[in-house]
Design a protein around this motif. Structure first.
Motif, mmCIF file in Angstrom:
data_model
loop_
_atom_site.group_PDB
_atom_site.id
_atom_site.type_symbol
_atom_site.label_atom_id
_atom_site.label_comp_id
_atom_site.label_asym_id
_atom_site.label_seq_id
_atom_site.Cartn_x
_atom_site.Cartn_y
_atom_site.Cartn_z
ATOM 1 N N MET A 24 0.820 -1.215 0.000
ATOM 2 C CA MET A 24 0.000 0.000 0.000
ATOM 3 C C MET A 24 0.852 1.262 0.000
ATOM 4 O O MET A 24 0.410 2.311 -0.429
ATOM 5 C CB MET A 24 -0.930 0.025 1.224
ATOM 6 C CG MET A 24 -1.932 -1.084 1.253
ATOM 7 S SD MET A 24 -3.034 -0.955 -0.131
ATOM 8 C CE MET A 24 -4.053 -2.367 0.102
ATOM 9 N N ARG A 25 2.085 1.166 0.476
ATOM 10 C CA ARG A 25 2.964 2.327 0.512
ATOM 11 C C ARG A 25 3.639 2.592 -0.830
ATOM 12 O O ARG A 25 4.324 3.577 -0.991
ATOM 13 C CB ARG A 25 4.032 2.138 1.598
ATOM 14 C CG ARG A 25 3.466 2.350 2.988
ATOM 15 C CD ARG A 25 4.529 2.195 4.041
ATOM 16 N NE ARG A 25 4.297 0.910 4.695
ATOM 17 C CZ ARG A 25 5.203 0.002 4.970
ATOM 18 N NH1 ARG A 25 6.450 0.218 4.684
ATOM 19 N NH2 ARG A 25 4.887 -1.119 5.552
ATOM 20 N N GLN A 26 3.470 1.689 -1.789
ATOM 21 C CA GLN A 26 4.080 1.827 -3.100
ATOM 22 C C GLN A 26 2.985 1.959 -4.161
ATOM 23 O O GLN A 26 2.447 0.961 -4.631
ATOM 24 C CB GLN A 26 4.940 0.586 -3.419
ATOM 25 C CG GLN A 26 6.034 0.312 -2.423
ATOM 26 C CD GLN A 26 7.160 1.304 -2.559
ATOM 27 O OE1 GLN A 26 7.406 1.825 -3.642
ATOM 28 N NE2 GLN A 26 7.836 1.578 -1.465
ATOM 29 N N PRO A 27 2.618 3.168 -4.550
ATOM 30 C CA PRO A 27 1.504 3.352 -5.501
ATOM 31 C C PRO A 27 1.730 2.648 -6.845
ATOM 32 O O PRO A 27 0.801 2.123 -7.435
ATOM 33 C CB PRO A 27 1.426 4.865 -5.691
ATOM 34 C CG PRO A 27 2.255 5.471 -4.632
ATOM 35 C CD PRO A 27 3.176 4.425 -4.101
ATOM 36 N N LYS A 28 2.963 2.640 -7.306
ATOM 37 C CA LYS A 28 3.252 2.001 -8.594
ATOM 38 C C LYS A 28 3.004 0.491 -8.510
ATOM 39 O O LYS A 28 2.409 -0.096 -9.416
ATOM 40 C CB LYS A 28 4.705 2.289 -8.993
ATOM 41 C CG LYS A 28 5.045 1.906 -10.396
ATOM 42 C CD LYS A 28 6.436 2.400 -10.747
ATOM 43 C CE LYS A 28 6.734 2.141 -12.203
ATOM 44 N NZ LYS A 28 8.053 2.643 -12.593
ATOM 45 N N LEU A 29 3.444 -0.121 -7.423
ATOM 46 C CA LEU A 29 3.203 -1.554 -7.242
ATOM 47 C C LEU A 29 1.724 -1.853 -7.048
ATOM 48 O O LEU A 29 1.213 -2.859 -7.542
ATOM 49 C CB LEU A 29 3.997 -2.086 -6.046
ATOM 50 C CG LEU A 29 5.490 -2.242 -6.242
ATOM 51 C CD1 LEU A 29 6.133 -2.748 -4.954
ATOM 52 C CD2 LEU A 29 5.797 -3.175 -7.388
ATOM 53 N N LEU A 30 1.024 -0.983 -6.355
ATOM 54 C CA LEU A 30 -0.411 -1.157 -6.139
ATOM 55 C C LEU A 30 -1.169 -1.095 -7.468
ATOM 56 O O LEU A 30 -2.067 -1.900 -7.718
ATOM 57 C CB LEU A 30 -0.919 -0.096 -5.170
ATOM 58 C CG LEU A 30 -2.328 -0.283 -4.629
ATOM 59 C CD1 LEU A 30 -2.435 -1.597 -3.870
ATOM 60 C CD2 LEU A 30 -2.705 0.868 -3.733
ATOM 61 N N PHE A 31 -0.780 -0.158 -8.328
ATOM 62 C CA PHE A 31 -1.397 -0.049 -9.647
ATOM 63 C C PHE A 31 -1.129 -1.302 -10.478
ATOM 64 O O PHE A 31 -2.028 -1.832 -11.132
ATOM 65 C CB PHE A 31 -0.875 1.204 -10.364
ATOM 66 C CG PHE A 31 -1.428 1.378 -11.752
ATOM 67 C CD1 PHE A 31 -2.742 1.757 -11.945
ATOM 68 C CD2 PHE A 31 -0.616 1.151 -12.855
ATOM 69 C CE1 PHE A 31 -3.255 1.908 -13.223
ATOM 70 C CE2 PHE A 31 -1.122 1.299 -14.137
ATOM 71 C CZ PHE A 31 -2.437 1.679 -14.321
ATOM 72 N N ARG A 32 0.120 -1.787 -10.441
ATOM 73 C CA ARG A 32 0.457 -3.011 -11.181
ATOM 74 C C ARG A 32 -0.305 -4.214 -10.647
ATOM 75 O O ARG A 32 -0.738 -5.078 -11.413
ATOM 76 C CB ARG A 32 1.957 -3.267 -11.118
ATOM 77 C CG ARG A 32 2.743 -2.304 -11.953
ATOM 78 C CD ARG A 32 4.221 -2.567 -11.863
ATOM 79 N NE ARG A 32 4.952 -1.616 -12.680
ATOM 80 C CZ ARG A 32 6.260 -1.526 -12.708
ATOM 81 N NH1 ARG A 32 6.996 -2.334 -11.970
ATOM 82 N NH2 ARG A 32 6.842 -0.641 -13.491
ATOM 83 N N LEU A 33 -0.491 -4.290 -9.344
ATOM 84 C CA LEU A 33 -1.267 -5.379 -8.750
ATOM 85 C C LEU A 33 -2.707 -5.329 -9.245
ATOM 86 O O LEU A 33 -3.287 -6.360 -9.595
ATOM 87 C CB LEU A 33 -1.231 -5.295 -7.221
ATOM 88 C CG LEU A 33 -2.115 -6.301 -6.491
ATOM 89 C CD1 LEU A 33 -1.587 -7.717 -6.687
ATOM 90 C CD2 LEU A 33 -2.203 -5.964 -5.022
ATOM 91 N N PHE A 34 -3.281 -4.120 -9.295
ATOM 92 C CA PHE A 34 -4.649 -3.963 -9.779
ATOM 93 C C PHE A 34 -4.769 -4.416 -11.237
ATOM 94 O O PHE A 34 -5.679 -5.171 -11.589
ATOM 95 C CB PHE A 34 -5.088 -2.501 -9.625
ATOM 96 C CG PHE A 34 -6.429 -2.226 -10.240
ATOM 97 C CD1 PHE A 34 -7.587 -2.674 -9.633
ATOM 98 C CD2 PHE A 34 -6.514 -1.535 -11.445
ATOM 99 C CE1 PHE A 34 -8.829 -2.442 -10.208
ATOM 100 C CE2 PHE A 34 -7.754 -1.298 -12.029
ATOM 101 C CZ PHE A 34 -8.909 -1.752 -11.411
ATOM 102 N N ILE A 35 -3.838 -3.975 -12.083
ATOM 103 C CA ILE A 35 -3.876 -4.334 -13.504
ATOM 104 C C ILE A 35 -3.700 -5.842 -13.679
ATOM 105 O O ILE A 35 -4.423 -6.486 -14.447
ATOM 106 C CB ILE A 35 -2.787 -3.558 -14.286
ATOM 107 C CG1 ILE A 35 -3.083 -2.071 -14.273
ATOM 108 C CG2 ILE A 35 -2.636 -4.096 -15.702
ATOM 109 C CD1 ILE A 35 -4.372 -1.688 -14.970
ATOM 110 N N MET A 36 -2.758 -6.436 -12.966
ATOM 111 C CA MET A 36 -2.518 -7.881 -13.106
ATOM 112 C C MET A 36 -3.693 -8.691 -12.563
ATOM 113 O O MET A 36 -4.028 -9.749 -13.110
ATOM 114 C CB MET A 36 -1.214 -8.283 -12.413
ATOM 115 C CG MET A 36 0.023 -7.723 -13.090
ATOM 116 S SD MET A 36 0.131 -8.091 -14.852
ATOM 117 C CE MET A 36 0.359 -9.840 -14.825
#
Length: 181
Positions: A101-113
């Motif tokens: 949750m502290r990494q917006p870029k990783l959170l976005f990638r998780l959502f897309i994947m």
């Protein structure tokens, strides 16, 4: 490439189940027994297979880890090395979902994947439900064969084109194929 190759046993297993069903055609209960009984061998494995030396060291059982290494050396007709150093395993910082949750870029990638995974799963489910309309064995066997060939082709093309173009092209081709069917 390794992650794609890890999917190949699923396609081979799919082909194997179709082949077994075609051979047994008697009843689904017989098919279940034929597929389930060999799995009873897995109950014996914990008593036969030795523990991993790494796991033993992580549990503070260094003497048992050295004995496991010595047994592996003997079974491979090798001499036991004299200079084995077992490092103490240290616990690292645990990263959970809060770290994500502290990494917006990783959170976005998780959502897309995750969205990608849901779309692929629903398409695969829909296609598999539609594949056995005329002859169940031919339809599912063809589906499993195409899946196996697709995994192998993906491994070859991924080296040449990369992961993202392959994923995009396959998603578009799959979508157009579903709409055309």
């Amino acid at each position: 490439k390794v992650s794609v190759f890890a999917q190949v046993p699923f396609a081979v297993g799919f082909l194997y189940v179709v082949f077994l069903s075609w051979c047994l055609r008697s009843s689904w209960r017989t098919l279940q027994w034929v597929m389930a009984v060999p799995n009873l061998l897995f109950l014996v494995f914990p008593f036969i297979l030795p523990e991993s030396p790494r796991w033993l060291v992580s549990r503070g059982r260094a003497t048992a880890a050295l004995a496991s290494i010595a047994a592996a050396a003997r079974s491979n007709s090798r001499s036991v090395p004299d200079n084995i150093v077992l490092n103490k395993v240290e616990e690292g910082e645990q990263q959970g979902i809060s770290g994500l949750m502290r990494q917006p870029k990783l959170l976005f990638r998780l959502f897309i994947m995750s969205l990608n995974w849901m779309v692929i799963t629903l398409c695969f489910y829909g296609l598999s439900m539609n594949s056995g309309k005329s002859d169940l064995f031919i339809g599912l066997g063809t589906m499993a064969g195409v899946e196996l060939v697709a995994y192998l082709a993906t491994m070859v093309f991924m080296d040449a084109c990369g992961r993202q173009p392959i994923l995009s092209i396959c998603q578009m081709l799959g979508g157009v194929s579903c709409l055309a069917a």
